[in-house]
Each structure stands twice: as C-alpha cells, then as structure tokens.
Scaffold this motif. Structure first.
Motif, mmCIF file in Angstrom:
data_model
loop_
_atom_site.group_PDB
_atom_site.id
_atom_site.type_symbol
_atom_site.label_atom_id
_atom_site.label_comp_id
_atom_site.label_asym_id
_atom_site.label_seq_id
_atom_site.Cartn_x
_atom_site.Cartn_y
_atom_site.Cartn_z
ATOM 1 N N ARG A 1 -5.671 5.040 -4.770
ATOM 2 C CA ARG A 1 -7.028 5.428 -4.391
ATOM 3 C C ARG A 1 -8.060 4.544 -5.084
ATOM 4 O O ARG A 1 -9.100 4.221 -4.517
ATOM 5 C CB ARG A 1 -7.260 6.895 -4.722
ATOM 6 C CG ARG A 1 -6.276 7.811 -4.008
ATOM 7 C CD ARG A 1 -6.612 9.253 -4.228
ATOM 8 N NE ARG A 1 -7.816 9.620 -3.500
ATOM 9 C CZ ARG A 1 -8.356 10.826 -3.542
ATOM 10 N NH1 ARG A 1 -7.815 11.762 -4.288
ATOM 11 N NH2 ARG A 1 -9.440 11.099 -2.862
ATOM 12 N N VAL B 1 0.837 -1.192 0.000
ATOM 13 C CA VAL B 1 0.000 0.000 0.000
ATOM 14 C C VAL B 1 0.883 1.258 0.000
ATOM 15 O O VAL B 1 0.638 2.229 -0.722
ATOM 16 C CB VAL B 1 -0.942 -0.029 1.225
ATOM 17 C CG1 VAL B 1 -1.541 1.331 1.474
ATOM 18 C CG2 VAL B 1 -2.035 -1.056 1.008
ATOM 19 N N ALA C 1 2.283 1.733 -3.373
ATOM 20 C CA ALA C 1 1.252 2.204 -4.285
ATOM 21 C C ALA C 1 1.104 3.718 -4.169
ATOM 22 O O ALA C 1 1.032 4.430 -5.168
ATOM 23 C CB ALA C 1 -0.079 1.510 -3.988
ATOM 24 N N VAL D 1 -7.326 2.793 -1.177
ATOM 25 C CA VAL D 1 -6.345 3.250 -0.199
ATOM 26 C C VAL D 1 -6.502 4.753 0.017
ATOM 27 O O VAL D 1 -6.564 5.515 -0.948
ATOM 28 C CB VAL D 1 -4.906 2.963 -0.687
ATOM 29 C CG1 VAL D 1 -3.891 3.538 0.281
ATOM 30 C CG2 VAL D 1 -4.699 1.482 -0.875
ATOM 31 N N ASN D 2 -6.540 5.162 1.283
ATOM 32 C CA ASN D 2 -6.563 6.585 1.581
ATOM 33 C C ASN D 2 -5.118 7.070 1.700
ATOM 34 O O ASN D 2 -4.428 6.773 2.672
ATOM 35 C CB ASN D 2 -7.311 6.815 2.898
ATOM 36 C CG ASN D 2 -7.260 8.265 3.330
ATOM 37 O OD1 ASN D 2 -6.664 9.104 2.660
ATOM 38 N ND2 ASN D 2 -7.883 8.562 4.454
ATOM 39 N N PRO D 3 -4.639 7.822 0.690
ATOM 40 C CA PRO D 3 -3.210 8.168 0.673
ATOM 41 C C PRO D 3 -2.795 9.022 1.874
ATOM 42 O O PRO D 3 -1.659 8.938 2.320
ATOM 43 C CB PRO D 3 -3.037 8.929 -0.640
ATOM 44 C CG PRO D 3 -4.402 9.307 -1.078
ATOM 45 C CD PRO D 3 -5.355 8.335 -0.482
#
Lengths: 260, 649
Positions: free
Chosen positions: B508, B496, B499, B512-514
């Motif tokens: 996203r 993650v 990414a 995934v919440n960056p």
C-alpha cells in the motif's frame, strides 16, 4: 503555502490519546524533524499522514487537496512516500526487485502485456530498471542489486527502503528512524542525500532518535511529547530549548508516561 | 402452504441444527485448545459413525442395546481419532502458521475419506436411529422420535459443554490456553496435554453429531465429510472462539435450511427452475451465513505470519542458457514421448497435463498471490460446463469455446475474491470452500447441466480427436500458461502480487490497492482453472459434476502443496502425481487384487501431504530446482563460461 499541512489532529487508542491537537507543516524543499521520547506519538503522526491511521479529529492537506479520508495507496500515488521503523521490505526478493516496486504506479504495463511479454511491458521494464539502477547508484547500492534483502544488515535494508521511496518520485518523503542501524559513513551519506533531495524541491519529514543528526540536518524542528507539540523552532532555537536535555536523557516530557 | 408444514420444518431444522451446532462446537473446541482450524471435523464424524454402525451391527445382542453399544464405541473411536491426529500430525506443526496447520488437516481428511471407502465401500448406507421409529402427532404434523431425540441430546450436550468450560478446572485451563498459549504454559498449564484433550473432545463431539445426523442424511464417505462447511459457518458465528454463538449459529443454520427448503419445495412444486439445483440449498445457506458472520466481525481477522502453505523463499538462479537447454529438452520429450505410449498411459499423461494447469492456477493464486483457495475444482467445472453448452447449444467452434469458457469462469473467481476481501488466511480457505460447494452443488448440478450428478458431453474438434494430438495440445496449452505465469513473476504485475502476499503495508505504501490485486489474482486463477476444466473434460469427452466438487478442490491443493506451490515446476509435479497416483498403486505387486487402487492412492496422497507439510515445507519441486541449479553451475564450470548478469528478457 506549505506542501503538507496537518491541522489539529487527534488520534485515540481506547482511552489513551496518542495525538491530541497536533499541527505541523512542511514546505517543498524544507527538511522538518520531529524529536520526542518513546511513546510520544511520533510514529502515530507519520501513520496519520500516510493514511495508515485515521484521525478522529483534524485535517490533513497535501498541496491543495484534503487527503484526510484518502486510503494509503491513493496518497502514495499523490506523492507521499515513507520508510518504516520496522523495515517493510519483501525478504525473498532481491534489492532490485524491491526497489522496482517503487516504480510500479508509473509503469505502463498490466496483466495482459506482462504475461504475454508484449513490447509495451518490455519497454516499461527496461525503463524502470534503468531508473532503479541510477537510484541504487546514487546510494552506493549498485553491487548489491541481485542480493536478496533478507541477507542484508539492517542499515543497508533501510537504505533499500529509502531507494524504493525515491523511485516513487515523491513530493513528500517521510523517514521513520531511517538512521538507526547505520554507522558513521552511511549516516553522513544519508544526511547528504536529504540535503540534495530538499534542494530538488522534495518536502522531507523525519523522525530520528539521534538528536545531533536532527539538529544538523533539519531546517525546522518540532518536539512532541504526550501526544502534543511541546516546542518548535529552527535548529538553532531548539538547541537552546530546555526540553532538549530531557530528550537526550530519554525522560518523558509533557506529562506523558513513556511507553516503549 | 400451511402453518403445519412450517412447524414441521422448524422442528426438523432444530434437530438438524443441533447436530450441526455440535459439530461446530467441536471445531471451536479444537481451535481454542490447539489453534488449529480442523477441516477434517466432518471426516472424523463420518469415520466414527461408520465404526458405530459397524459395532451396532456386529455385536449380536439385543437391538436396542447394540445401538447404544455402537454409539458408545463410535464416541470412543471419535475421541481416539482426535488424539491420534493431534499426536501424529499436529504436534510436529506447533508454532507453524495457522494456514499450514489447516492444510495438514486436509491431509487427514483425505486419508479418512479414502480409508473409509477402502474399508466400507462407496455405497450409501442407511444408518439406524437411536430413538426408534415412529413419532408424535401434533396437530396435523407428525414429529419423528428421531428429531425429538436429536434435539434433546444436542441441547443436553450444549449445556454440558458450557458447564464444563465455565465450572471445571480443565475447562478453565482450556480457556486460559485459548487466550494466551505462552502465558498459560508459564502458569503451569500443560499446554500440549490441553491440546490433546481438546482434540479428544472435538472428536467425540464429531462422533455424536455424525451418529445423530446419519439416520436422516444417510452414511457414505462424503455426506458427513462435507457437512464441515455448515459446521464451519456455525463456528464462524462464534469467531472460532466462543461456544454459545456457535451453538446458536448451528441451530440457526439448521432451521433456516429446513424452512427455506420447505418454502422452495412449495413455491417450485409446479415448475422447478432448471438453472439452479434447489435440493442442495444447504450449501447456499451456509455460504450466506459465513459471509454474514465475517461481515459482522468488527476487525479483519489476520494471521500473524505466512499466508501460503509452501514457504516463500528466494528464487533459485539458473543460468539462462542452461534453462533454455532444459526447456528445449523438455519440449522435445513432450513431443516424442506421447507417440510411444500405451493408450492408457497416454490418457494419464493427458489428464496429468490438465491437472497441472489446474494446479498452476493455484501456483498463481497461492504461491504468488498469497491467497488460499478450496474452490479451484468448481472453477474447472464452470469452464467445463460452459464449454459443453457453447459446443452443444451454441454450436460454437471449439477454438473459440475454449478461451471463452475460461473467460466465463473468470468472473466467478472475481466474485470469490470479492467475497473474501475481508478475510485472511484460514478464513479465506473456509469461505472459498463455501463458494466452491455453492457453485458445484447449486449451479453445476442444476437441471440444465444434467441435474444431480449429471453430465454433458464435451466433443473435441476433428483436429484433436486423435488422442496423441490431444495430448500434445494439452501440453502446449500447459506450456503457454506456464510461460504466461512465469512472465508475470519477472514483471510489474507479479511483483505487485508478491508485495501483497509478503507485506500489505509495503504494497500500500508504494500505491498498490491490495483488494484490486486480490480480485485480479482470483479472476486470472479462475480463468486458468476454467481452461483446465475444459481440457480435463475433453479427455474423456464428458463434463461430470462429481469431478468438480469441493473434494476435488482439496485434492488439487494437496497435490499442489506436495509438488510445491512456489513454482510452475510444482504444478507439473503435482499434476503428474494426481493423475498417475491410482495407476502407480495398482502397479504395486499384489495390491490391485486387495483394494481399489484409487482409495489407496488417496491414502498415500493424504499421507504424502502430511509428510510434506511437516518435513519438507517447500514442496517436491524445490530440491529439483536446486539440482537443476547445481547441474547448471557444474556445466558452466566445465565449459568455462563466465557468469553473465541476466538481461531483461
């Protein structure tokens, strides 16, 4: 009731209207295609649905929820998966690692358990890898699972992106030019895959330049031009539409000036 | 407090702010002309000012004229320095990501600081003012001639620069290059030449700013160098592009700092708070100003490509059996070698282990998370001072205090991550530099921690009082943390992070919440750095503020980039490099009698960073890992093993 409901959406970039009062719906198990010349607003529409672009007007509903103001990652967790026209993979990672990302929101392991290699993390990893291998298997990518994606041809990279989207177990799958860069055999496999997914209840929305592919694989088709819906109907009805000739020839429709 | 005091602070602040504005204008000029964010702007000012003061003192002519001659020499030297940096370090990096080019300026900074200490020593000198002593009395306040002179010179130069940009052909060419390098080149503008001119202008502006500021600030290798933080805050006001907001920003920062300092001195005259060091409030103002400026930017600033100085490349596959054998050998070496080392070498190995842990925190944050940080040494300091207090005041057991100190450092990392949420790449670097200077300048040097350049003891427990045992302990902690970070890389959490580093869009799209990942990465990184700080302090038994400043953070980044931030091996190499550099230099025949080995080692490290960034962007660890993979393939061939797919371990 339709699974995805787009109502009267408008997006404006500066003074240009990219989308102007566009509505569309996709039900579970339905394959919907969008046709239109370059610059018609196709990708912008997918961006609005996935949450990358926020519409100035209109509403987007997924199932029973209003997702208009929801950020991309939350929609993804609700089951919205997509591929990108310009492939968005992690080039330094292998095919397997890229596809594993699709499982990440369902993997029950966090910072501590991953770092300490706790059994919980190990179980989650084994489970996810098994799932990824079965998806890669179904797409004929098994032998490539340890290859870094950067070294793959574009068509295969698109397949990897689809595999990643499938691992999200989406309720709505959006494919942006997924077939471009693919050759005959691979394209047929993509068609078969779409049909299989639809049968299992996934709502599918696809953008494609290959008109024949869209006519052959979609239940319902919209023609978009100049940011507006110009026509819609079943594949059979669209086949008779006079607009189809314009699209074949790459001519602008709906008063839009074609911008690449 | 009286209106007179405020007025006095205002005028003083105007003068200081004018000089800061000039330094910021130099940053903007260089950024416009060459696309490089020059973190060595303050170091260039410092170096040119030393030359100015040297010439003024050595010319042997009438004092008034010698000062002018010195200033002239300083400005010429500043311009020449700018051109030199451009030709030697920046030209080879054209077309590389902005963060890489900024990292190279860190190498320049390191070289200039070390070189200046080598030539002019470490003591702070007083620099003469061009404008004579004395002042004018206005009401109850005396305004010094120096303040008036500095303010007037800054104003004149600001007007001059504005005229130059708007009205001259060269100024127009610079604006064209700033807007669009490629098109400017196609339009017949010699882009590289314009870049050199901007570096010369930036260097000259730095020199003038340095010459004007040093009479009040004093002259040593660090004061002006770290003034770059305030100058960067000013430059951010103008989005690194526009001159007028930058100038106003610089003046604003100067005035705000002076006023705040006057008010705080008045308010805290009776009882100064012990938990914060209010004499260094300028860093707090600069950080607040930076955050404000970035929040005002409408859109997030983005680098088009590449967040990390070490290129992200595919992992090198090594046969698992061979890797295990390699690790066993390394472990045995770590067990046996400390027993046979001379006390001073053992000390270096221990320090190297602590540095390696600190750089590991950068491997995690930068290599895996794609975030740049110039605050790591400050996180180390938080850990070290937290441990000192836990051990001394709370009488806590060392074994509890060590992890707890890391946990105390973690929220500092979380806050840093949160502050940088809206920034990318070089902006993150600038903000973390501000955060680091605030943590160290305002909190670590507060009275509770000994005040100023104070220090607290960090006592090791009896079980670790033996230096061989302590060395083992540090290496074991290093091994455990390397195992932790490496495990992340093969599991969900690491993927993650990668990414978010390589494609925020892809991250996203899979849910995934960056922002969450970024805050998590900063927290974990600060935790590791905090542990490193405790272990580092434990080596000498003392936590000292001057080991945890922004300059130390820069050194960590330099060693890390040279070692390679893409792998844990890079952390080990970087740690050893940073610890053994000075003693390696002093071992060179003849050198130790000529110069301070620490300074020469600093110059070498800076030069090594430049060479690394320019010629071997993957870091030293990469060829070593390749060699390991090659040997593993060879041995496998010899033994006749067949390749087996790596199981999930």
């Amino acid at each position: 009731m339709a699974h995805l409901e787009v109502r009267d959406v408008a997006v404006r970039f500066g003074t240009t209207a990219a989308l102007d009062g566009v509505s569309l719906s996709v039900s579970r198990g339905e394959v919907v295609g969008i046709l239109g010349p370059n610059g018609a607003g196709k990708t912008t529409l997918l961006d609005v649905i996935s949450g990358i672009e926020r519409p100035q007007k209109g509403e987007i509903r997924l199932g029973t929820a209003d997702v208009t103001a929801m950020p991309v990652e939350e929609r993804a967790r609700l089951g919205v998966a997509r591929t990108f026209q310009a492939v968005e993979l992690l080039p330094s990672l292998t095919v397997e690692e890229n596809v594993l990302l699709g499982c990440q929101s369902r993997q029950r392991s966090g910072l501590i358990s991953d770092g300490l290699r706790l059994p919980r993390s190990r179980r989650a990893e084994v489970l996810a890898r098994r799932e990824v291998m079965s998806v890669l298997d179904s797409l004929g990518l098994t032998l490539l699972h340890e290859t870094p994606v950067a070294s793959l041809p574009l068509g295969t990279q698109r397949m990897v992106e689809i595999a990643r989207a499938l691992c999200m177990q989406p309720s709505l799958l959006m494919l942006d030019e997924a077939g471009s860069g693919m050759e005959g055999d691979m394209l047929r496999r993509l068609g078969a895959l779409i049909a299989r997914l639809a049968r299992s209840g996934t709502a599918i929305l696809l953008i494609e330049h290959d008109v024949e592919f869209v006519l052959a694989n979609c239940d319902f088709i919209y023609i978009i031009g100049g940011g507006r819906m110009q026509a819609r109907g079943t594949a059979a009805a669209i086949r008779r539409s006079p607009l189809l000739a314009d699209i074949y020839l790459g001519r602008a429709i709906g008063g839009a000036t074609a911008v690449a | 407090m009286t209106a007179g005091l405020i007025f006095g602070a205002l005028v003083f602040g105007l003068a200081q702010g004018g000089a800061i504005a000039l330094l910021g204008a130099g940053i903007v000029t260089i950024h416009r002309g060459s696309g490089v964010l020059n973190l060595a702007q303050g170091a260039m000012a410092m170096f040119a000012t030393y030359i100015a003061v040297g010439v003024a003192g050595a010319s042997g002519i009438h004092p008034a004229r010698s000062l002018l001659l010195g200033a002239f020499a300083g400005v010429v030297a500043g311009a020449a320095l700018g051109v030199l940096v451009d030709r030697v370090a920046m030209r080879p990096l054209v077309g590389r990501p902005p963060i890489v080019r900024m990292t190279a300026t860190l190498g320049v900074l390191y070289i200039l600081v070390s070189l200046s200490q080598l030539i002019w020593g470490a003591t702070t000198r007083s620099a003469p003012t061009l404008f004579g002593a004395g002042g004018h009395r206005i009401g109850a306040v005396v305004i010094s001639n120096d303040s008036i002179g500095v303010a007037l010179v800054a104003l004149a130069l600001a007007v001059g620069l504005g005229y130059f940009y708007q009205r001259t052909r060269l100024g127009t060419a610079i604006r064209a290059v700033a807007d669009d390098r490629e098109n400017a080149g196609l339009g017949g503008i010699r882009v590289q030449w314009v870049g050199s001119v901007c570096w010369a202008l930036g260097g000259a502006a730095a020199a003038i700013a340095g010459i004007m500021l040093s009479p009040t600030l004093g002259l040593n290798s660090f004061i002006l160098t770290l003034l770059v933080i305030q100058a960067l805050a000013a430059a951010l006001t103008g989005r690194l592009q526009h001159l007028l907001p930058t100038l106003l920003g610089g003046v604003g920062i100067g005035v705000l700092t002076a006023l705040l300092r006057a008010i705080l001195e008045h308010v805290t005259a009776a009882s100064a708070p012990t938990w914060i060091n209010l004499t260094d409030v300028q860093d707090g103002v600069a950080l607040a100003w930076m955050i404000g400026a970035i929040l005002l930017w409408r859109r997030r600033s983005r680098d088009a490509s590449g967040q990390t100085p070490n290129r992200s490349e595919a992992r090198i596959a090594v046969d698992p059996a061979f890797r295990t054998a390699f690790l066993v050998v390394a472990g045995l070496l770590a067990l046996v070698v400390p027993l046979f080392l001379h006390a001073s070498t053992l000390y270096l190995l221990t320090i190297g282990g602590a540095y390696a842990i600190a750089i590991l925190s950068l491997v995690l944050l930068t290599g895996m998370g794609g975030q740049f940080s110039l605050a790591q040494a400050s996180f180390m300091g938080v850990g070290a001072f937290a441990a000192a207090h836990l051990l001394r005041d709370a009488h806590m057991s060392y074994w509890l205090a060590l992890p707890l100190s890391g946990l105390i450092a973690a929220p500092f990392g979380a806050i840093t991550g949160w502050i940088t949420l809206r920034a990318q790449g070089v902006m993150t670097a600038v903000l973390t530099l501000g955060v680091g200077s605030v943590i160290t300048g305002l909190f670590l040097s507060a009275t509770v921690n000994g005040g100023g350049l104070g220090s607290l003891t960090v006592t090791r427990p009896d079980a670790l009082s033996d230096s061989v045992r302590y060395c083992w302990f540090v290496l074991v902690v290093l091994a455990v943390l390397i195992a932790f970070v490496s495990a992340l890389r093969t599991r969900r959490t690491g993927r993650v992070m990668l990414a978010v580093r390589d494609s925020e869009t892809a991250a996203r799209a899979v849910g995934v919440n960056p922002y969450g990942v970024r805050v998590m990465a900063f927290s974990l990184s600060a935790f590791i750095a905090g542990i490193a700080g405790v272990l580092y302090a434990g080596t000498g038994g003392v936590a000292a503020v001057n080991a945890f400043g922004p300059f130390n953070s820069i050194a960590l980044v330099a060693s890390g980039v040279v070692g390679g931030l893409g792998s844990a091996a890079g952390a080990v190499i970087g740690g050893i490099l940073q610890a053994t550099g000075p003693s390696f230099v002093s071992g060179l025949p003849g050198l130790s009698r000529l110069a301070d080995p620490g300074d020469v080692a600093g110059i070498l490290l800076g030069a090594l960073l430049l060479v690394q960034v320019i010629a071997f962007p993957s870091g030293l660890s990469r060829p070593l890992l390749k060699a390991e993979a090659w040997v593993s393939r060879r041995t496998r061939g010899q033994l006749g093993h067949s390749a087996t797919a790596a199981p999930v371990s």
